[in-house]
Design an enzyme around this catalytic site. Structure first.
Site, PDB file in Angstrom:
ATOM      1  N   GLY A 161      53.018  31.366  36.130  1.00 34.06           N
ATOM      2  CA  GLY A 161      54.451  31.407  36.411  1.00 34.06           C
ATOM      3  C   GLY A 161      55.098  32.710  35.991  1.00 34.06           C
ATOM      4  O   GLY A 161      54.417  33.708  35.762  1.00 34.06           O
ATOM      5  N   HIS A 201      52.042  38.627  41.910  1.00 33.50           N
ATOM      6  CA  HIS A 201      51.625  37.267  42.284  1.00 33.50           C
ATOM      7  C   HIS A 201      51.847  37.033  43.781  1.00 33.50           C
ATOM      8  O   HIS A 201      51.030  36.403  44.454  1.00 33.50           O
ATOM      9  CB  HIS A 201      52.451  36.219  41.523  1.00 33.50           C
ATOM     10  CG  HIS A 201      52.265  36.210  40.038  1.00 33.50           C
ATOM     11  ND1 HIS A 201      53.281  36.536  39.169  1.00 33.50           N
ATOM     12  CD2 HIS A 201      51.192  35.906  39.259  1.00 33.50           C
ATOM     13  CE1 HIS A 201      52.839  36.416  37.920  1.00 33.50           C
ATOM     14  NE2 HIS A 201      51.585  36.047  37.941  1.00 33.50           N
TER      15      HIS A 201
HETATM   16  P1  AMP Z   1      49.054  35.214  35.461  1.00 32.66           P
HETATM   17  O1  AMP Z   1      50.243  34.443  35.922  1.00 32.66           O
HETATM   18  O2  AMP Z   1      49.371  36.403  34.625  1.00 32.66           O
HETATM   19  O3  AMP Z   1      47.968  34.340  34.903  1.00 32.66           O
HETATM   20  O4  AMP Z   1      48.434  35.843  36.779  1.00 32.66           O
HETATM   21  C1  AMP Z   1      48.063  35.044  37.856  1.00 32.66           C
HETATM   22  C2  AMP Z   1      47.254  35.869  38.820  1.00 32.66           C
HETATM   23  O5  AMP Z   1      48.046  36.963  39.270  1.00 32.66           O
HETATM   24  C3  AMP Z   1      46.009  36.466  38.156  1.00 32.66           C
HETATM   25  O6  AMP Z   1      44.927  36.410  39.067  1.00 32.66           O
HETATM   26  C4  AMP Z   1      46.431  37.883  37.881  1.00 32.66           C
HETATM   27  O7  AMP Z   1      45.351  38.784  37.819  1.00 32.66           O
HETATM   28  C5  AMP Z   1      47.324  38.162  39.072  1.00 32.66           C
HETATM   29  N1  AMP Z   1      48.228  39.269  38.797  1.00 32.66           N
HETATM   30  C6  AMP Z   1      49.024  39.421  37.701  1.00 32.66           C
HETATM   31  N2  AMP Z   1      49.670  40.601  37.759  1.00 32.66           N
HETATM   32  C7  AMP Z   1      49.275  41.205  38.901  1.00 32.66           C
HETATM   33  C8  AMP Z   1      49.573  42.456  39.524  1.00 32.66           C
HETATM   34  N3  AMP Z   1      50.417  43.330  38.973  1.00 32.66           N
HETATM   35  N4  AMP Z   1      48.983  42.749  40.701  1.00 32.66           N
HETATM   36  C9  AMP Z   1      48.117  41.871  41.268  1.00 32.66           C
HETATM   37  N5  AMP Z   1      47.786  40.679  40.736  1.00 32.66           N
HETATM   38  C10 AMP Z   1      48.353  40.352  39.576  1.00 32.66           C
END
Ligand code: AMP
Length: 279
Positions: free
Chosen positions: A31, A37
């Site tokens: 989230g 995302h």
């Molecule tokens: P998180 O909500 O931080 O667990 O991230 C969920 C997904 O989004 C994970 O696969 C992350 O690697 C990806 N994600 C987070 N930040 C970025 C970003 N800046 N660019 C691309 N994917 C991202």
């Protein structure tokens, strides 16, 4: 877009999709959604027929209680963003729903994947990641799951889990989205002041500096020089590593294709990570 918060609701929605033979794409998140995302959601929308996103701040992957408590939570905004970007089903489970007392997670030996970098500084983190992602895969049974290379070690761990358990899902690794300043987008950036955000840009600058150095220096020299470069900022460096992209082990004298520089540091009390392919 349908929103469900229970396993029963999830099963009911997915039964219909499975019967119709549609492919299912899955994007797990914690989230506080941002454009990074949304790039994963858009990729999933293009590649699959039915897109499921989860929003769950997984307690078992946090090694620091205050990090878990302070993790930003914006559920209404998240639901609106997912809907705007074409997500079909948003799953907002609670911890008891995810980890019912009869749930036994599989054991996946991670070897050095869990003892280096993030694993070294956040002991137990990747066990929690495996636990939650396996649980989601088991519940959703996606054809494709989309992960960001921003968390490059997480991608390696998930690919290893899928191969070790012989799971049917295809893992799609997506590039890191950045602010125009170069700062990698992250939910944790919401905890930075405007001034701290400017300071935090030094993380990606260190990586681009390392990429330039890699044209003429060895991995060990790049590491030493990049650490020196980083030290001009008020941030605290946790680690800077130049690693093999497959094994995540340190490179020293020789380059391999796709070598990655990985960095973690604290801007104030906010822990940020980033990485960049060097060649
Ligand atoms: P998180 O909500 O931080 O667990 O991230 C969920 C997904 O989004 C994970 O696969 C992350 O690697 C990806 N994600 C987070 N930040 C970025 C970003 N800046 N660019 C691309 N994917 C991202």
């Amino acid at each position: 877009m349908k929103i469900v918060d229970s396993v029963a609701g999830l099963n009911e929605a997915l039964d219909i999709v499975r019967k119709s033979g549609k492919t299912i794409g899955f994007v797990p998140t914690m989230g506080a959604l941002h454009e990074g995302h949304m790039a994963l959601i858009e990729r999933a929308v293009k590649a699959t027929d039915f897109v499921v996103a989860s929003i769950f701040v997984n307690p078992t992957q946090f090694t620091n209680a205050s990090d878990l408590e302070l993790y930003p939570r914006t559920p209404e905004k998240d639901a609106a963003l997912l809907q705007q970007h074409g997500c079909d089903l948003a799953f907002f489970p609670t911890a008891p729903e995810m980890y019912s007392s009869d749930y036994v997670p599989p054991v996946v030996p991670l070897g050095s994947l869990e003892s280096v970098m993030e694993g070294e500084f956040r002991p137990g983190h990747f066990k929690g990641v495996v636990q939650v992602v396996y649980r989601f895969f088991d519940l959703i049974r996606p054809d494709f799951a989309f992960f960001g290379l921003k968390d490059v070690q997480q991608v390696a761990v998930i690919k290893h889990m899928v191969s070790y358990l012989n799971m049917k899902v295809n893992i799609v690794a997506c590039p890191t989205l950045r602010e125009s300043s170069g700062l990698a987008m992250s939910s944790r950036n919401a905890r930075l002041s405007a001034e701290e955000k400017e300071i935090a840009v030094h993380i990606s600058r260190t990586l681009t500096h390392a990429r330039e150095l890699a044209k003429m220096k060895s991995p060990a020299e790049v590491k030493a020089d990049a650490e020196q470069f980083f030290s001009s900022s008020p941030m605290r460096l946790e680690y800077f590593r130049v690693v093999d992209p497959a094994t995540l082990t340190d490179l020293s004298d020789r380059w391999v294709p796709g070598a990655v520089a990985c960095i973690a540091g604290y801007c104030g009390d906010v822990r940020l990570i980033d990485n960049m392919t060097l060649n």
